[in-house]
Design an enzyme around this catalytic site. Structure first.
Site, PDB file in Angstrom:
ATOM      1  N   GLU A  34      37.967  25.560  30.681  1.00  0.00           N
ATOM      2  CA  GLU A  34      37.872  26.221  31.991  1.00  0.00           C
ATOM      3  C   GLU A  34      38.770  25.519  32.998  1.00  0.00           C
ATOM      4  OE1 GLU A  34      36.845  29.459  32.242  1.00  0.00           O
ATOM      5  OE2 GLU A  34      34.949  28.764  31.407  1.00  0.00           O
ATOM      6  N   GLU A 160      47.765  40.285  40.351  1.00  0.00           N
ATOM      7  CA  GLU A 160      46.658  39.578  41.007  1.00  0.00           C
ATOM      8  C   GLU A 160      47.189  38.424  41.872  1.00  0.00           C
ATOM      9  OE1 GLU A 160      43.143  39.486  38.829  1.00  0.00           O
ATOM     10  OE2 GLU A 160      42.160  38.025  40.114  1.00  0.00           O
ATOM     11  N   ASP A 172      42.493  35.553  31.524  1.00  0.00           N
ATOM     12  CA  ASP A 172      41.675  36.776  31.514  1.00  0.00           C
ATOM     13  C   ASP A 172      42.498  37.994  31.104  1.00  0.00           C
ATOM     14  OD1 ASP A 172      39.999  34.920  32.573  1.00  0.00           O
ATOM     15  OD2 ASP A 172      39.972  35.767  34.592  1.00  0.00           O
ATOM     16  N   TYR A 221      38.824  28.586  44.567  1.00  0.00           N
ATOM     17  CA  TYR A 221      39.700  28.660  43.385  1.00  0.00           C
ATOM     18  C   TYR A 221      41.131  28.221  43.708  1.00  0.00           C
ATOM     19  CZ  TYR A 221      41.827  30.462  39.126  1.00  0.00           C
ATOM     20  OH  TYR A 221      42.513  30.578  37.941  1.00  0.00           O
TER      21      TYR A 221
HETATM   22  C1  GLA Z   1      39.294  32.791  36.484  1.00  0.00           C
HETATM   23  C2  GLA Z   1      40.796  32.961  36.404  1.00  0.00           C
HETATM   24  C3  GLA Z   1      41.341  32.398  35.093  1.00  0.00           C
HETATM   25  C4  GLA Z   1      40.851  30.972  34.851  1.00  0.00           C
HETATM   26  C5  GLA Z   1      39.341  30.867  35.062  1.00  0.00           C
HETATM   27  C6  GLA Z   1      38.860  29.452  34.999  1.00  0.00           C
HETATM   28  O1  GLA Z   1      38.648  33.566  35.525  1.00  0.00           O
HETATM   29  O2  GLA Z   1      41.141  34.318  36.513  1.00  0.00           O
HETATM   30  O3  GLA Z   1      42.746  32.460  35.097  1.00  0.00           O
HETATM   31  O4  GLA Z   1      41.542  30.063  35.663  1.00  0.00           O
HETATM   32  O5  GLA Z   1      38.953  31.423  36.310  1.00  0.00           O
HETATM   33  O6  GLA Z   1      39.031  28.942  33.729  1.00  0.00           O
END
Ligand code: GLA
Length: 387
Positions: A34, A160, A172, A221
């Protein structure tokens, strides 16, 4: 999974004509790795049997009309000038992808779209990536454009990053485009090489949505990304070959960590140790060692909670309850964090008792209700019907 005849009927009722095609792109669960993707590291996600569907047909003009079944609202925009929509934030994922296709030089016709999804919004299961990838694939088919899975993922990520404004990594979109049935993908986010690893038959993946809404847009984030960049900037003074935290080892952190502010050191420690956990997890799964894999998942949670500070008390509670149940190999926060869901690996014969106990105890000990999903890994984006 949503059913194709119903989607077809809804489209026809809404637009007065049959859709030309229906596609679906899955959400995802990440098993390990993660906040490593944007540090050029390793991730280990699977595409899940929850997806976003786009039913689509061509139009004669240069308009894109989008109906969201979840929000029960229509948005439309012209292909000539695509701006961000303040009124319909959900539409920006669609707008961003369409703009990305135009920026590549693709010629697009106008289109009618109907969007439905059973990926719960704000659950940390990548409803946004599923929408981007499904949209990109629908336009690809509608306009006879050739785009490889990797390219589609990069296009969706760019939408995005630049249009929605979340500096997400590639995980993702990549898994939503390229997932494989019954497998998780170990992805090297530096060169996008990947390996499909079969999921063990003896255990199930159990996702538990905490009910605490996660939104990367207003979370820390982007700030976490900036903190990682700061770590790289300082560490390069000692090791000029470092391009990303992927290039840093725990020994490097031991040797030079004192030069980093404590918070930045903690962020770096999470990323560096998490990359190693993905590699170790792969070894564990290959040898069928579910105990070892589960222990790595749980260690990942502790690292996310204490060093990366992306967990919340409700998620910690879910992990604690999960780990106290028989048959649970490991449990952790999955996805971007600040709310969302946990993922647990549970021995198949214990799954029923596990889900019942998790739901019951979570409700008894907190304010939220858990939504539990025992999921299957499915393949990435594809046509769902009308081929
Ligand atoms: C979100 C982001 C991913 C990744 C996760 C954390 O889902 O879209 O790109 O960074 O968080 O692992």
């Amino acid at each position: 999974m949503l059913d194709v005849p119903t989607l077809r009927e809804r489209f026809t009722t809404h637009y007065g004509a049959e859709p030309k095609l229906i596609v679906r792109a899955p959400g995802r669960v990440n098993l390990l790795g993660e906040h490593t993707d944007y540090n050029d590291g390793f991730v280990f996600p699977a595409a899940i049997d929850r997806a976003t569907y786009v039913a689509a047909g061509n139009r004669d003009d240069a308009q894109i009309v989008v109906y969201s079944g979840q929000f029960k609202v229509t948005d439309s925009f012209g292909l000539a000038a695509i701006e961000r929509s303040a009124a319909h934030p959900w539409s920006n994922y669609v707008r961003g992808v369409v703009r990305g296709l135009l920026a590549r030089g693709d010629t697009l016709k106008g289109a009618n779209l109907l969007i439905e999804s059973d990926v719960p919004l704000g659950s940390g299961l990548s409803s946004s990536a599923a929408l981007e990838v499904a949209t990109g694939y629908a336009f690809q088919l509608l306009n006879d454009i050739e785009i490889m899975g990797e390219e589609l993922a990069l296009l969706a990520q760019a939408a995005e990053n630049t249009f929605v404004g979340v500096q997400c990594g590639i995980m993702d979109q990549f898994i939503s485009a390229l997932g494989r049935e019954g497998h998780a993908l170990m992805i090297d986010c530096r060169d996008l090489s990947y390996e499909a690893v079969p999921l063990p038959a003896a255990a199930r993946i159990v996702i538990c949505n905490s009910g605490v809404h996660h939104s990367l847009g207003d979370s820390g984030y982007n700030q976490r990304r900036a903190e990682c960049n700061e770590a790289v900037r300082i560490l390069r003074e000692f090791k000029p070959t470092v391009k990303a935290l992927r290039d840093v080892t725990l020994a490097d952190l031991q040797a030079h960590g004192a030069a980093l502010p404590p918070l930045i050191l903690a962020r770096a420690r999470h990323v560096v140790s998490e990359n190693q956990r993905v590699l170790d997890g792969l070894t564990a799964l290959r040898s069928g060692d579910l105990q070892a894999f589960g222990a790595l998942m749980t260690a990942s949670h502790i690292s996310q909670r204490d060093d990366y500070a992306v967990s919340v008390p409700e998620i910690d509670l879910l992990v604690d309850i999960a780990l106290a149940q028989p048959g649970c190999y490991g449990s952790r926060l999955t996805g971007g964090g600040f709310g969302g869901s946990t993922v647990s690996m549970v021995a198949t014969e214990y799954v029923e008792a596990f889900t019942a106990a998790l739901a019951r105890e979570y409700q008894a000990r907190g304010e939220h209700e858990a939504t539990i999903l025992v999921c299957r890994a499915i393949e990435g984006v594809k046509r769902a019907g009308l081929s």
